[in-house]
Motif scaffolding. Structure first.
Motif, mmCIF file in Angstrom:
data_model
loop_
_atom_site.group_PDB
_atom_site.id
_atom_site.type_symbol
_atom_site.label_atom_id
_atom_site.label_comp_id
_atom_site.label_asym_id
_atom_site.label_seq_id
_atom_site.Cartn_x
_atom_site.Cartn_y
_atom_site.Cartn_z
ATOM 1 N N MET A 1 6.736 3.531 12.529
ATOM 2 C CA MET A 1 5.499 2.845 12.928
ATOM 3 C C MET A 1 5.261 1.627 12.035
ATOM 4 S SD MET A 1 2.796 2.566 14.753
ATOM 5 C CE MET A 1 2.359 4.065 15.633
ATOM 6 N N LEU A 2 5.425 1.828 10.729
ATOM 7 C CA LEU A 2 5.205 0.726 9.782
ATOM 8 C C LEU A 2 6.205 -0.402 10.034
ATOM 9 C CD1 LEU A 2 4.534 2.903 6.620
ATOM 10 C CD2 LEU A 2 2.912 1.265 7.588
ATOM 11 N N SER A 3 7.458 -0.043 10.266
ATOM 12 C CA SER A 3 8.480 -1.073 10.535
ATOM 13 C C SER A 3 8.126 -1.864 11.788
ATOM 14 C CB SER A 3 9.859 -0.467 10.750
ATOM 15 O OG SER A 3 10.220 0.324 9.696
ATOM 16 N N SER A 4 7.642 -1.144 12.805
ATOM 17 C CA SER A 4 7.320 -1.847 14.044
ATOM 18 C C SER A 4 6.153 -2.820 13.841
ATOM 19 C CB SER A 4 6.995 -0.843 15.159
ATOM 20 O OG SER A 4 5.724 -0.272 14.915
ATOM 21 N N LEU A 5 5.371 -2.586 12.783
ATOM 22 C CA LEU A 5 4.252 -3.495 12.489
ATOM 23 C C LEU A 5 4.668 -4.570 11.482
ATOM 24 C CD1 LEU A 5 1.514 -0.727 12.218
ATOM 25 C CD2 LEU A 5 1.691 -2.437 14.035
ATOM 26 N N MET B 1 0.840 -1.198 0.000
ATOM 27 C CA MET B 1 0.000 0.000 0.000
ATOM 28 C C MET B 1 0.872 1.243 0.000
ATOM 29 S SD MET B 1 -1.133 -0.168 3.868
ATOM 30 C CE MET B 1 0.277 -0.444 4.848
ATOM 31 N N ILE B 2 0.230 2.355 -0.307
ATOM 32 C CA ILE B 2 0.983 3.604 -0.398
ATOM 33 C C ILE B 2 0.476 4.550 0.683
ATOM 34 C CG2 ILE B 2 1.552 5.548 -1.920
ATOM 35 C CD1 ILE B 2 0.647 3.695 -4.264
ATOM 36 N N VAL C 1 -3.461 4.396 0.250
ATOM 37 C CA VAL C 1 -4.034 3.865 -1.001
ATOM 38 C C VAL C 1 -3.502 2.450 -1.207
ATOM 39 C CG1 VAL C 1 -4.301 4.304 -3.489
ATOM 40 C CG2 VAL C 1 -3.844 6.217 -1.930
ATOM 41 N N PRO C 2 -4.372 1.482 -1.430
ATOM 42 C CA PRO C 2 -3.850 0.132 -1.663
ATOM 43 C C PRO C 2 -3.219 0.020 -3.058
ATOM 44 C CG PRO C 2 -6.240 0.143 -1.826
ATOM 45 C CD PRO C 2 -5.832 1.535 -1.451
ATOM 46 N N ARG D 1 -1.116 -6.799 5.165
ATOM 47 C CA ARG D 1 -2.081 -5.717 5.442
ATOM 48 C C ARG D 1 -3.020 -6.041 6.584
ATOM 49 N NH1 ARG D 1 -5.708 -2.432 1.517
ATOM 50 N NH2 ARG D 1 -5.960 -1.273 3.434
ATOM 51 N N ARG D 2 -3.246 -7.343 6.774
ATOM 52 C CA ARG D 2 -4.191 -7.729 7.830
ATOM 53 C C ARG D 2 -3.696 -7.291 9.199
ATOM 54 N NH1 ARG D 2 -4.228 -13.905 6.301
ATOM 55 N NH2 ARG D 2 -2.055 -13.286 6.346
ATOM 56 N N LEU D 3 -2.367 -7.103 9.293
ATOM 57 C CA LEU D 3 -1.793 -6.713 10.594
ATOM 58 C C LEU D 3 -1.907 -5.211 10.851
ATOM 59 C CD1 LEU D 3 1.510 -8.794 10.494
ATOM 60 C CD2 LEU D 3 -0.660 -9.401 11.554
ATOM 61 N N LEU D 4 -2.459 -4.518 9.864
ATOM 62 C CA LEU D 4 -2.413 -3.063 9.965
ATOM 63 C C LEU D 4 -3.752 -2.451 10.371
ATOM 64 C CD1 LEU D 4 -0.367 -0.739 9.389
ATOM 65 C CD2 LEU D 4 -1.602 -0.410 7.269
ATOM 66 N N ASN D 5 -3.673 -1.635 11.396
ATOM 67 C CA ASN D 5 -4.819 -0.821 11.766
ATOM 68 C C ASN D 5 -4.639 0.493 10.987
ATOM 69 O OD1 ASN D 5 -6.508 0.989 12.940
ATOM 70 N ND2 ASN D 5 -5.924 0.509 15.064
ATOM 71 N N THR D 6 -5.345 0.610 9.857
ATOM 72 C CA THR D 6 -5.090 1.756 8.982
ATOM 73 C C THR D 6 -5.381 3.084 9.690
ATOM 74 O OG1 THR D 6 -7.236 1.312 8.017
ATOM 75 C CG2 THR D 6 -5.353 0.713 6.681
ATOM 76 N N GLN D 7 -6.338 3.040 10.610
ATOM 77 C CA GLN D 7 -6.707 4.256 11.333
ATOM 78 C C GLN D 7 -5.504 4.835 12.086
ATOM 79 O OE1 GLN D 7 -9.820 4.760 10.512
ATOM 80 N NE2 GLN D 7 -9.662 6.853 11.300
ATOM 81 N N LEU D 8 -4.706 3.893 12.600
ATOM 82 C CA LEU D 8 -3.517 4.277 13.363
ATOM 83 C C LEU D 8 -2.579 5.128 12.511
ATOM 84 C CD1 LEU D 8 -2.309 3.309 16.184
ATOM 85 C CD2 LEU D 8 -0.938 1.721 14.833
ATOM 86 N N ILE D 9 -2.422 4.730 11.273
ATOM 87 C CA ILE D 9 -1.522 5.449 10.372
ATOM 88 C C ILE D 9 -2.177 6.745 9.887
ATOM 89 C CG2 ILE D 9 -0.219 5.300 8.168
ATOM 90 C CD1 ILE D 9 0.898 3.357 10.169
#
Ligand code: PEP
Ligand code: MN
Length: 337
Positions: free
Chosen positions: A20-24, A1-2, A63-64, A45-53
């Motif tokens: 943050m992304l690296s830590s995830l 994703m972008i 954007v995916p 992507r399933r590990l990502l809480n997009t709201q957090l970012i």
């Protein structure tokens, strides 16, 4: 994703998002544009809480990337990648000609050919020191001795050199000598080789596999970029079809298709595409007209005596004439040689 950063996002904000992304568990690849920075993030992507970012300072949008190749895609990077090797730019306005014999065979023929391709206008000298041959009884290349001859030819002519690596065990040695490391058609899906050649840091010339789809080819490029090396030159060299009068069938449509899908430069090898020197001229012109960023052409001082691919090699005089004629084709599409 972008992750699209807001115009004017600060370095610290970009760094925080990356951290943050690296830590995830994501790998990040920032691309700094004139107005905005975008961060390519590859991972699960399933590990990502997009709201957090999205809520982080400086973030505009997420954007995916729909394509399976992410870092090689134009979705991530709409601007063309150019590869700089000293004063040579691949993927820019100029069409870069790479030429030379299939294999480095003997000093005299090789140096003579090198001087002639230089005089004709080539910028990069080709020649294999490790040859992937169909038969184990065919000439397999001079190995390090051949690499040394390439280095001497570079010194004598000022040409840069491109040469193939066929085995992970030789990556370090080949990368020590080469300006561009070639991955041949037969190794396009040798994933360990892609990663190790990529990690060498040299620009990679990635040939299309004999029966690879464009998507598979771009996925191979993805292996190299994800190993940290974005400097890839794609090379269309003909694919296997039912047609047997030519060695392979050139896929001219690959040029505009790749340009639409990817930011990577694409060149064409009309020699392996046809297998016959007589057809090289037409295919080279077609490739330039279709928008290729360069050509890889086999040229040999004495094709009848070549140990490899003589029938498809141009003599230097024919090559010189071809480069002259190609200048007009390039000018017609607003490019130059
Ligand atoms: C080559 O360029 O010498 C070569 C072996 O080409 P390909 O991998 O395209 O067959
Ligand atoms: Mn060859």
């Amino acid at each position: 994703m972008i992750i699209v950063m807001q115009p004017g996002a600060t370095k610290e904000q970009i760094q925080q998002v990356e951290e943050m992304l690296s830590s995830l568990g994501f790998k990040t690849h920032p691309i700094y544009g004139e107005v905005k920075t975008v961060i390519g993030a590859v991972g699960d992507r399933r590990l990502l809480n997009t709201q957090l970012i999205t809520n982080m300072p400086g973030v505009e949008d997420i954007v995916p990337i729909m394509k399976p190749y992410k870092l090689a895609s134009k979705e991530l990077k709409p601007t063309k990648t150019t590869i700089q090797i000293d004063d040579i730019t691949i993927g820019g306005q100029e069409i870069v000609i790479m030429a030379g014999p299939c294999a480095v065979e003997n000093e005299q023929v090789f140096y003579e050919t090198a001087h002639k391709v230089k005089e004709a206008g080539a910028k990069i000298l080709r020649g294999g020191a490790y040859k992937p041959r169909t038969s184990p009884y065919s000439f397999q290349g001079l190995e390090e001795e051949g690499l040394k001859m390439l280095a001497i030819a570079r010194k004598e002519t000022g040409l840069k050199i491109v040469t193939e690596v066929v085995d992970t065990r030789d990556v370090e040695l080949v990368a020590k000598y080469a300006d561009i490391v070639q991955i041949g058609a037969r190794n396009m899906q040798n994933f360990r080789l892609l990663q190790e050649a990529g990690a060498s840091g040299r620009p990679i010339l990635l040939k299309r596999g004999l029966s690879a789809t464009i998507e598979e080819w771009l996925m191979a490029a993805e292996y190299i970029i994800s190993s940290g090396n974005p400097n890839i030159i794609l090379c269309e060299r003909g694919i296997r079809t039912f047609e047997t009068t030519t060695r392979n069938t050139i896929d001219i449509s690959a040029i505009p298709v790749v340009k639409e899908l990817s930011h990577l430069p694409i060149i064409v090898d009309p020699s392996h595409a046809t297998g016959t020197w007589k057809y090289v001229d037409s295919l080279a012109k077609a490739a330039v007209a279709a928008g290729a960023d360069g050509l890889l052409i086999e040229v040999h001082n004495d094709p009848a005596r070549a140990l490899c691919d003589g029938p498809q090699s141009l003599r230097p005089d024919k090559f010189t004439l071809l480069v002259e004629e190609l200048k007009a084709v390039a000018a017609a599409i607003n490019r130059r040689i």
